[in-house]
Write a protein that holds these residues in place. Sequence first.
Motif, short mmCIF file in Angstrom:
data_model
loop_
_atom_site.label_atom_id
_atom_site.label_comp_id
_atom_site.label_asym_id
_atom_site.label_seq_id
_atom_site.Cartn_x
_atom_site.Cartn_y
_atom_site.Cartn_z
N UNK A 174 107.60 82.36 -19.79
CA UNK A 174 108.47 82.97 -18.78
C UNK A 174 109.04 81.93 -17.83
N UNK A 175 110.05 82.37 -17.04
CA UNK A 175 110.77 81.53 -16.09
C UNK A 175 110.60 82.01 -14.65
N UNK A 176 109.55 82.79 -14.39
CA UNK A 176 109.27 83.24 -13.02
C UNK A 176 108.49 82.13 -12.32
N UNK A 177 109.24 81.13 -11.84
CA UNK A 177 108.64 79.90 -11.31
C UNK A 177 108.39 79.97 -9.81
N UNK A 178 107.64 78.98 -9.35
CA UNK A 178 107.43 78.82 -7.92
C UNK A 178 108.33 77.77 -7.34
N UNK A 179 107.93 77.20 -6.25
CA UNK A 179 108.47 76.05 -5.51
C UNK A 179 109.72 76.41 -4.70
N UNK A 226 113.06 76.45 1.88
CA UNK A 226 114.50 76.34 1.68
C UNK A 226 115.25 77.48 2.37
N UNK A 227 116.55 77.31 2.46
CA UNK A 227 117.43 78.32 3.04
C UNK A 227 118.74 78.32 2.27
N UNK A 246 94.70 75.51 -16.16
CA UNK A 246 95.55 76.51 -15.52
C UNK A 246 96.32 75.93 -14.33
N UNK A 247 97.49 76.51 -14.08
CA UNK A 247 98.23 76.19 -12.86
C UNK A 247 98.70 77.48 -12.20
N UNK A 248 99.08 77.40 -10.95
CA UNK A 248 99.41 78.57 -10.15
C UNK A 248 100.73 78.32 -9.43
N UNK A 249 101.58 79.33 -9.37
CA UNK A 249 102.91 79.14 -8.78
C UNK A 249 103.35 80.40 -8.06
N UNK A 250 104.22 80.23 -7.07
CA UNK A 250 104.78 81.38 -6.36
C UNK A 250 105.99 80.99 -5.55
N UNK A 290 129.36 88.36 -1.90
CA UNK A 290 128.26 88.97 -1.17
C UNK A 290 128.04 88.18 0.12
N UNK A 291 127.33 88.77 1.04
CA UNK A 291 126.91 88.07 2.25
C UNK A 291 125.40 87.93 2.17
N UNK A 292 124.97 86.70 1.89
CA UNK A 292 123.56 86.43 1.62
C UNK A 292 123.05 85.35 2.56
N UNK A 293 121.92 85.61 3.19
CA UNK A 293 121.20 84.59 3.94
C UNK A 293 119.72 84.79 3.67
N UNK A 294 119.15 83.84 2.92
CA UNK A 294 117.74 83.92 2.53
C UNK A 294 116.99 82.68 3.01
N UNK A 295 115.79 82.89 3.47
CA UNK A 295 114.87 81.80 3.78
C UNK A 295 113.65 81.96 2.89
N UNK A 296 113.26 80.88 2.21
CA UNK A 296 112.19 80.99 1.24
C UNK A 296 111.16 79.88 1.35
N UNK A 297 110.04 80.09 0.67
CA UNK A 297 108.97 79.09 0.58
C UNK A 297 108.24 79.31 -0.73
N UNK A 298 107.81 78.20 -1.35
CA UNK A 298 107.13 78.34 -2.63
C UNK A 298 106.19 77.17 -2.89
N UNK A 299 105.43 77.30 -3.98
CA UNK A 299 104.42 76.29 -4.29
C UNK A 299 104.18 76.22 -5.79
#
Length: 410
Positions: free
Chosen positions: A134-139, A290-291, A225-229, A254-263
């Motif tokens: 799958x491609x449901x990645x973190x970071x 990121x933003x 194993x590894x862990x991501x989100x 669209x009008x999009x403003x997102x703030x994110x964090x991952x690992x």
Amino acid sequence: MKNFILLLFLGSFLIPYSAFSQGSPDYTGGLKVKLNEDGSKYFRVISWAQFWAKYTDDVPDSESNVDFSIRRARVLMYSQINKDFLILTHFGINSLNADNQHPVGKGESSQLFLHDVWAQYSLGSKHAIGAGLHYWNGISRLNNQSTLNMMTLDNNRQSWANIGLSDQFARHIGIYAKGSFGKLQYRVAINESITDNLQAEEEPVANGPAVYAGRRLLGSKDAGKNFAGYFDYNFFDQESNFLPYKVGTYLGGKKVFNVGAGFFYHPKGSVSLNSTGALEGEDVAVFAVDAFYDAPLGENGSAITAYATYQNNDYGKNYTLRQTYETGSMIYSHVGYLIPNDNKKIKFQPYTSFNLRSIDAIDDNATTFGVGANAYISGHNSKLTLEYQNTKYGGNDSNSYVTLQAMIYL
């Protein structure tokens, strides 16, 4: 050396987000085959190929300045037999050229391989779990980037932080969960790490840098194993998370403003030799914040797209591989402006990008500066991109090139 690359991208049946994300005035939907009257049971097929004609100035006298290749050839299919179940399969080849073709098509580069294959079960309307390749990645957003609607010519390479180290072409085998709580979207995963990676032939040496070989040298129990989100809060319009691929620019749709964090966290993913000559595992940990902002400006058709991220990479002591994967930190940003135009079909978007990396192994920095422009003939479905990019590594090596890209998918 300057490289002039002509990329012709042909696709059929389109990518399965929505027409809204592609910004095309001519597109009304891809091929979706209904299996019942209300369309709740269906399958969709997507196919695309990328063709490159590459011109290089500085080549040996015996070599041609121009060569052709198939950069990517893919088929993606997914289906829902009811609202609770989804299955997706994605396969293809990459970088097929005259040097790696086989007389009867049996060479390694000629063979199809799986990019994605996963099955998903919905837990109500907002959440789902799945398993597979799958491609449901973190970071970060860029580690989940679609390759079909990027604003810059290509993705920031260091943002795809695991390709070939712990995964197969940015995909892991594992289980994932994804969904949303109001305006907060999430994706988390527990994955297997591959054994034979880009450093499959390398061994750690005394007092040397870490080697990404934890599973191979320490075993799957300790380093398998590894862990991501990744988590992002959607302040304005809600983005789709039906599929994992993040949109690069909405072209003011669209009008999009997102703030994110991952690992990304891989216990004992790297290995070094300690002072006694024994193998010692080192945890691999990558995290980012990121933003992303994408919005129309007034009523004249102009729009802005802006993105910024800070990423911290710990692959182990003084880790470095091919000036791409390195222990240190990174700041990356890009911004583009969609110029207003009375012609609804043709739009122009100049942009610039900047990447600053601190690298522990050389105790120095690397910078990449890019400036370019997109000419959208029909949104992302048909566009031209011209980009100049310059990279300086450690204050010594410098590399500049110009790329011209033509992209079409139908």
